[in-house]
Design a protein around this motif. Structure first.
Motif, PDB file in Angstrom:
ATOM      1  N   ARG A  21      11.984  74.389  34.348  1.00 43.80           N
ATOM      2  CA  ARG A  21      12.513  75.169  35.459  1.00 43.80           C
ATOM      3  C   ARG A  21      13.167  74.253  36.489  1.00 43.80           C
ATOM      4  N   THR A  22      14.050  74.826  37.275  1.00 45.19           N
ATOM      5  CA  THR A  22      14.825  74.077  38.260  1.00 45.19           C
ATOM      6  C   THR A  22      14.357  74.409  39.673  1.00 45.19           C
ATOM      7  N   ILE A  23      14.147  73.379  40.450  1.00 51.24           N
ATOM      8  CA  ILE A  23      13.751  73.546  41.855  1.00 51.24           C
ATOM      9  C   ILE A  23      14.999  73.909  42.666  1.00 51.24           C
ATOM     10  N   ARG A  24      14.975  75.029  43.328  1.00 48.47           N
ATOM     11  CA  ARG A  24      16.126  75.472  44.130  1.00 48.47           C
ATOM     12  C   ARG A  24      15.988  75.087  45.595  1.00 48.47           C
ATOM     13  N   ALA A  42      13.308  66.991  50.160  1.00 49.92           N
ATOM     14  CA  ALA A  42      13.961  68.274  49.886  1.00 49.92           C
ATOM     15  C   ALA A  42      15.349  68.073  49.292  1.00 49.92           C
ATOM     16  N   ALA A  43      16.092  67.108  49.824  1.00 49.47           N
ATOM     17  CA  ALA A  43      17.436  66.839  49.303  1.00 49.47           C
ATOM     18  C   ALA A  43      17.371  66.268  47.891  1.00 49.47           C
ATOM     19  N   ARG A  44      16.403  65.384  47.625  1.00 53.58           N
ATOM     20  CA  ARG A  44      16.285  64.773  46.293  1.00 53.58           C
ATOM     21  C   ARG A  44      15.935  65.800  45.212  1.00 53.58           C
ATOM     22  N   LEU A  45      15.127  66.787  45.578  1.00 57.90           N
ATOM     23  CA  LEU A  45      14.630  67.718  44.573  1.00 57.90           C
ATOM     24  C   LEU A  45      15.477  68.977  44.408  1.00 57.90           C
ATOM     25  N   ARG A  46      16.428  69.184  45.294  1.00 60.83           N
ATOM     26  CA  ARG A  46      17.234  70.397  45.203  1.00 60.83           C
ATOM     27  C   ARG A  46      18.039  70.417  43.900  1.00 60.83           C
ATOM     28  N   ASP A  47      17.913  71.498  43.141  1.00 63.14           N
ATOM     29  CA  ASP A  47      18.610  71.704  41.868  1.00 63.14           C
ATOM     30  C   ASP A  47      18.208  70.684  40.805  1.00 63.14           C
ATOM     31  N   TRP A 117       8.303  60.699  46.022  1.00 64.13           N
ATOM     32  CA  TRP A 117       9.353  60.541  45.008  1.00 64.13           C
ATOM     33  C   TRP A 117       9.349  59.099  44.520  1.00 64.13           C
ATOM     34  N   LEU A 118       9.244  58.921  43.194  1.00 69.22           N
ATOM     35  CA  LEU A 118       9.217  57.588  42.600  1.00 69.22           C
ATOM     36  C   LEU A 118      10.423  57.387  41.695  1.00 69.22           C
TER      37      LEU A 118
END
Length: 271
Positions: A21-24, A42-47, A117-118
């Protein structure tokens, strides 16, 4: 708490609902966890798509194409799948919102957990690089434990709970494993025979697997990804049973303090 069985139960529960699944959207309500949540998370994980979920000791790794989301549940944290529009409660600090109306919510009343985030490879990160033997992997043997214990005077229970020697075995499961192996918790790690190390390695593995089958242990806050409490607390032989009769011999279970933690044992069965 949570210990290895609770973290692994969480991982298994999330697999069919999160992998692929994709994090929106990421909503960070409180970044002040044990290690501050990165400002750019939040910016790193978007989409970003979650490709896999792994466990290293008590850490969860959500593998993505460009890196890894590391989650630690600390002393009281849990990850729960909830409707994305469910109003957050006081200790609901972070939501990962997927397509559709579902979110993965991090709840952590004591804020001893982490969400970081790693970059790859994740195993080189300081939190993971020094982890000890993984109890559910083939390399966890009596011989491996005996080698690490050679010449050490530390009590065997504290030896088992040292994350740089054995990863993921906390207070509950160390007490239970030592009981089933018949080893007194204060015995010096360096004064245990190879045969008894073999017995203890087997006992640790069997104790953790029994806890996994029970869905982990719930004493206060822990719940699985679908909100269910664990059941291993109803199966314990010695933990939190001070003053009650041993299920094997009838001797009253005793308790003492080791390293600021409560230890439970049977004075007749363990020596």
């Amino acid at each position: 708490m949570p210990e290895l069985p609770e973290v692994e139960t969480t991982r298994r529960g999330l697999l069919p609902h999160v992998v692929g699944r994709t994090i929106r959207e990421v909503i960070v309500r409180n970044p002040r966890l044990r290690w501050p949540v990165p400002r750019d998370l939040a910016a790193r994980l978007r989409d970003v798509e979650i490709l896999a979920i792994r466990r290293k000791g008590k850490y969860l790794l959500f593998d993505c194409a460009q890196g890894h989301l590391l989650v630690h549940l600390g002393m009281s944290g849990r990850l729960t799948l909830v409707p994305a529009d469910r109003p957050p409660q006081t200790h609901d600090h972070i939501d990962l919102r997927f397509e559709g109306n579902q979110a993965l919510r991090l709840t952590d009343p004591r804020r001893f957990g982490a969400m970081l985030w790693l970059k790859s490879p994740a195993e080189r990160h300081a939190l993971l690089a020094g982890l000890g033997l993984e109890p559910l992997e083939p390399e966890f043997t009596g011989a491996a434990l005996a080698q690490r214990a050679r010449g050490r005077q530390v009590a065997v229970k504290q030896f088992l709970m040292n994350g740089r020697i054995v990863t993921g075995v906390g207070n509950i499961y160390a007490s239970e494993a030592l009981f089933h192996a018949g080893i007194h918790p204060t015995r010096a790690a360096g004064r245990i025979s190879g045969e008894r190390w073999d017995r203890l390695a087997t006992s640790v593995r069997e104790t953790l697997n029994r806890a996994l089958r029970a869905g982990g242990t719930t004493l206060r806050d822990y719940a699985s990804a679908d909100g269910q409490a664990g059941g291993f607390q109803f199966e314990v032989a010695v933990y939190d049973r001070a003053g009650e009769p041993c299920r094997s011999c009838g001797t009253l279970i005793k308790t003492m303090r080791q390293g600021a933690r409560a230890t439970y044992y049977c004075p007749a069965c363990q020596h």
